[in-house]
Design a protein around this motif. Structure first.
Motif, PDB file in Angstrom:
ATOM      1  N   ASP A  99       0.823  -1.208   0.000  1.00 25.49           N
ATOM      2  CA  ASP A  99       0.000   0.000   0.000  1.00 25.49           C
ATOM      3  C   ASP A  99       0.858   1.259   0.000  1.00 25.49           C
ATOM      4  O   ASP A  99       0.432   2.316  -0.478  1.00 25.49           O
ATOM      5  N   PHE A 100       2.072   1.151   0.538  1.00 25.34           N
ATOM      6  CA  PHE A 100       2.938   2.331   0.689  1.00 25.34           C
ATOM      7  C   PHE A 100       4.379   1.873   0.871  1.00 25.34           C
ATOM      8  O   PHE A 100       4.643   0.887   1.564  1.00 25.34           O
ATOM      9  N   LEU A 101       5.297   2.592   0.235  1.00 25.32           N
ATOM     10  CA  LEU A 101       6.723   2.338   0.416  1.00 25.32           C
ATOM     11  C   LEU A 101       7.413   3.620   0.863  1.00 25.32           C
ATOM     12  O   LEU A 101       7.236   4.669   0.240  1.00 25.32           O
ATOM     13  N   LEU A 102       8.186   3.516   1.929  1.00 21.80           N
ATOM     14  CA  LEU A 102       9.000   4.632   2.413  1.00 21.80           C
ATOM     15  C   LEU A 102      10.447   4.315   2.061  1.00 21.80           C
ATOM     16  O   LEU A 102      11.062   3.406   2.631  1.00 21.80           O
ATOM     17  N   ASN A 103      10.989   5.052   1.099  1.00 16.76           N
ATOM     18  CA  ASN A 103      12.325   4.771   0.586  1.00 16.76           C
ATOM     19  C   ASN A 103      13.337   5.701   1.249  1.00 16.76           C
ATOM     20  O   ASN A 103      13.388   6.893   0.961  1.00 16.76           O
ATOM     21  N   THR A 104      14.162   5.138   2.146  1.00 16.58           N
ATOM     22  CA  THR A 104      15.122   5.944   2.910  1.00 16.58           C
ATOM     23  C   THR A 104      16.547   5.818   2.388  1.00 16.58           C
ATOM     24  O   THR A 104      17.470   6.353   3.000  1.00 16.58           O
ATOM     25  N   VAL A 105      16.752   5.129   1.273  1.00 16.46           N
ATOM     26  CA  VAL A 105      18.106   4.933   0.735  1.00 16.46           C
ATOM     27  C   VAL A 105      18.710   6.296   0.408  1.00 16.46           C
ATOM     28  O   VAL A 105      18.104   7.095  -0.319  1.00 16.46           O
ATOM     29  N   PRO A 106      19.912   6.605   0.914  1.00 17.05           N
ATOM     30  CA  PRO A 106      20.463   7.958   0.786  1.00 17.05           C
ATOM     31  C   PRO A 106      21.282   8.221  -0.475  1.00 17.05           C
ATOM     32  O   PRO A 106      21.770   9.328  -0.661  1.00 17.05           O
TER      33      PRO A 106
END
Length: 208
Positions: A99-106
């Motif tokens: 439903d949702f992806l939080l992409n924290t890759v810097p």
């Protein structure tokens, strides 16, 4: 001015004003709720807060990482499951299910494998990589009306909402306290990803 709830440790609360609000804001803006399947991509300073918040909001949380060695930490933080993004079979099993992806890759990376994980009309939000990225395949977006968006920090009312939520759920950042004199060593460790998951400087050490 922000009020930090009295029941949460000040040391662990300090990074909430950066990593905390940066991950809280998109979760709230895109209305993540109980029962949603949420993927948090990357387990670091931002990712560990994303896992904690999404779990506390009642979502089914999947930590998505390239490192199998991070599985145990992810589950301790509240992840229900760990998905190794380098494993094509695992990725295939999760296709079109989030439903949702939080992409924290810097850093610069390929978004296409992650876009394929989204349901129809679902969104992946970038909060880490502030640089040019690999090309996206338009077909992955068009065929299921998927979205890729970005988000950065948040305003004062939203930050206070986040702090209040942390007080209610006893959430703080996982930190390592250091003296001011050790700042160079800490910087070197950050560049080697050798911190879980934020350094906090003890300002009393400045007097020494």
């Amino acid at each position: 001015v922000l009020k930090v709830p009295e029941n949460i440790d000040a040391k662990g609360a300090a990074p909430l004003l950066c990593a905390g609000i940066t991950t809280w804001s998109p979760l709230r803006h895109w209305k993540v709720k109980k029962g949603d399947k949420v993927g948090v991509i990357g387990l670091g300073g931002l990712g560990h807060m994303g896992v904690k918040f999404a779990a506390a909001l009642g979502a089914k949380v999947v930590m998505i990482t390239t490192s199998p060695g991070k599985s145990e930490d992810a589950k301790k933080l509240g992840a229900d499951e760990v998905l190794i993004s380098k494993d094509e079979e695992q990725m295939k099993k999760h296709t079109g299910s989030f439903d949702f992806l939080l992409n924290t890759v810097p850093v610069k990376h390929d978004l296409n494998p992650y876009i394929g994980l989204l349901k129809r009309d679902a969104t992946m939000v970038l909060v880490g990589a502030i640089e040019p990225l690999e090309e996206m395949h338009g077909g992955l977006l068009i065929t299921k009306r998927r979205n890729v968006a970005g988000s950065v920090i948040g305003g004062i009312p939203e930050t206070q909402e986040m702090l209040d939520f942390c007080g209610e759920h006893n959430i703080v950042s996982d930190i390592e306290m250091i003296d001011m004199q050790n700042i160079n060593e800490a910087f070197d460790r950050v560049t080697k990803s050798d911190v879980k998951y934020r350094f906090v400087i003890d300002m009393k050490s400045l007097k020494n």
